[in-house]
Scaffold this motif. Structure first.
Motif, short mmCIF file in Angstrom:
data_model
loop_
_atom_site.label_atom_id
_atom_site.label_comp_id
_atom_site.label_asym_id
_atom_site.label_seq_id
_atom_site.Cartn_x
_atom_site.Cartn_y
_atom_site.Cartn_z
N LEU A 118 35.04 34.89 -7.80
CA LEU A 118 35.75 36.06 -7.33
C LEU A 118 36.43 36.79 -8.48
O LEU A 118 36.62 36.24 -9.56
CB LEU A 118 36.81 35.64 -6.30
CG LEU A 118 36.28 34.86 -5.09
CD1 LEU A 118 37.42 34.52 -4.14
CD2 LEU A 118 35.21 35.66 -4.37
N MET A 170 39.38 35.12 -14.69
CA MET A 170 40.07 34.22 -15.60
C MET A 170 39.14 33.28 -16.39
O MET A 170 39.63 32.36 -17.04
CB MET A 170 41.12 33.41 -14.81
CG MET A 170 42.11 34.31 -14.09
SD MET A 170 43.31 33.44 -13.04
CE MET A 170 44.26 32.56 -14.27
N ALA A 225 47.34 40.62 -3.48
CA ALA A 225 46.21 39.89 -4.07
C ALA A 225 46.13 38.44 -3.60
O ALA A 225 45.05 37.92 -3.33
CB ALA A 225 46.27 39.95 -5.59
N SER A 229 37.58 40.14 -4.48
CA SER A 229 38.35 39.55 -3.38
C SER A 229 39.65 40.28 -3.12
O SER A 229 40.26 40.13 -2.06
CB SER A 229 38.68 38.09 -3.72
OG SER A 229 39.35 38.02 -4.96
N1 ADE Z 1 40.34 36.51 -9.59
C1 ADE Z 1 40.36 37.02 -8.34
N2 ADE Z 1 41.38 37.88 -8.20
C2 ADE Z 1 42.03 37.90 -9.40
C3 ADE Z 1 43.16 38.59 -9.87
N3 ADE Z 1 43.85 39.40 -9.09
N4 ADE Z 1 43.56 38.37 -11.16
C4 ADE Z 1 42.87 37.50 -11.95
N5 ADE Z 1 41.79 36.82 -11.54
C5 ADE Z 1 41.37 37.02 -10.28
#
Ligand code: ADE
Length: 253
Positions: free
Chosen positions: A78, A191, A221, A214
């Motif tokens: 994601l 990440m 978030a 996502s």
């Molecule tokens: N992976 C999924 N959503 C993320 C986000 N908001 N920041 C960093 N990695 C992610």
């Protein structure tokens, strides 16, 4: 054909792939991780859960390359949408990756990976093109069902471009906006991709990164990410990768 590594940061992101592996798959435990070696939809694979973050991804990529002699690597999972065009439910196939938290100024330029003289790593063009086609076909045939979810726009899209990686889960509007201004080209945030990209570059192994959006890296978030992870992530990953792994579809490596 050489073995393909498929890596994901969380169990839900690779769960359906593991379930679909042939029953003869063997599990090797190395450095606190399980490496599932076998065949997936006709393609020799090693599937592993990297865990979250750049160090975890780099360690896992090094292991699949050195211990399992993979000839290419796909990282899937994601991401948080950053660019205005990228919505929840869209798919991003990376054309290049960068590490948005790398900053060794004034010794090196901002984002430059010290002593590698570069800030971005290009993905393998042929592998990424196949992923993109497969993602388009998946969304075409599954959009009606996926679009039934309140969070998704009626017609999710596939984007191809720059992905920004860092050791931070961005869930703050101001933080997301700062990154948007600093990195206007970046489509989404995650990440692991940029670390996997660096390791693959250093070993000379072709790689690709597939991400499903996502959340929008904003105040919502965490809720969006968790909901998406539990309910949707696995369907996308397996649905996009399955046609690609049929014998003869991937370019030789
Ligand atoms: N992976 C999924 N959503 C993320 C986000 N908001 N920041 C960093 N990695 C992610």
């Amino acid at each position: 054909m050489g073995r393909l590594a498929i890596l994901g940061a969380l169990h839900e992101e690779i769960a359906d792939l593991l379930a679909a592996m042939d029953p003869g798959a063997v599990v090797h435990r190395i450095a606190m991780r399980d490496f599932h070696v076998g065949t997936l939809w006709g393609t020799p694979c090693v599937i592993a859960l990297s865990r979250i973050g750049k160090v975890a991804a780099a360690a896992t990529a090094s292991i699949v390359i050195q211990q399992f002699k993979v000839s290419r690597v796909i990282f899937t999972g994601l991401a948080g949408g950053l660019h205005a065009d990228v919505a929840v439910g869209d798919v991003v196939v990376a054309s290049a990756l960068m590490q948005h938290d790398m900053d060794a100024r004034p010794l090196f330029g901002q984002y430059e990976i010290p002593l590698l003289a570069r800030a971005q790593f290009d993905t393998d063009a042929a592998l990424s093109a196949r992923l993109r086609e497969s993602a388009e076909e998946f969304l075409e045939s599954h959009a009606p069902a996926l679009g039934g979810r309140a969070a998704l726009r009626p017609r999710p899209r596939v984007h191809c471009g720059l992905i920004a990686t860092g050791d931070v889960f961005v869930n703050d509007n101001d933080e997301a906006q700062k990154l948007r201004l600093r990195l206007p080209e970046a489509l989404c945030l995650e990440m692991e991709g940029g670390a996997t990209a660096q390791v693959c570059h250093e070993f000379g192994i072709p790689f690709a990164v597939l991400r499903v959006i996502s959340d929008r890296a904003d105040h919502a978030a965490k809720v969006d990410f968790t909901d998406f992870l539990v309910n949707v992530a696995r369907v996308y990953t397996a649905g996009i990768l399955a046609p690609l792994l049929r014998p003869g579809v991937l370019p030789d490596a």
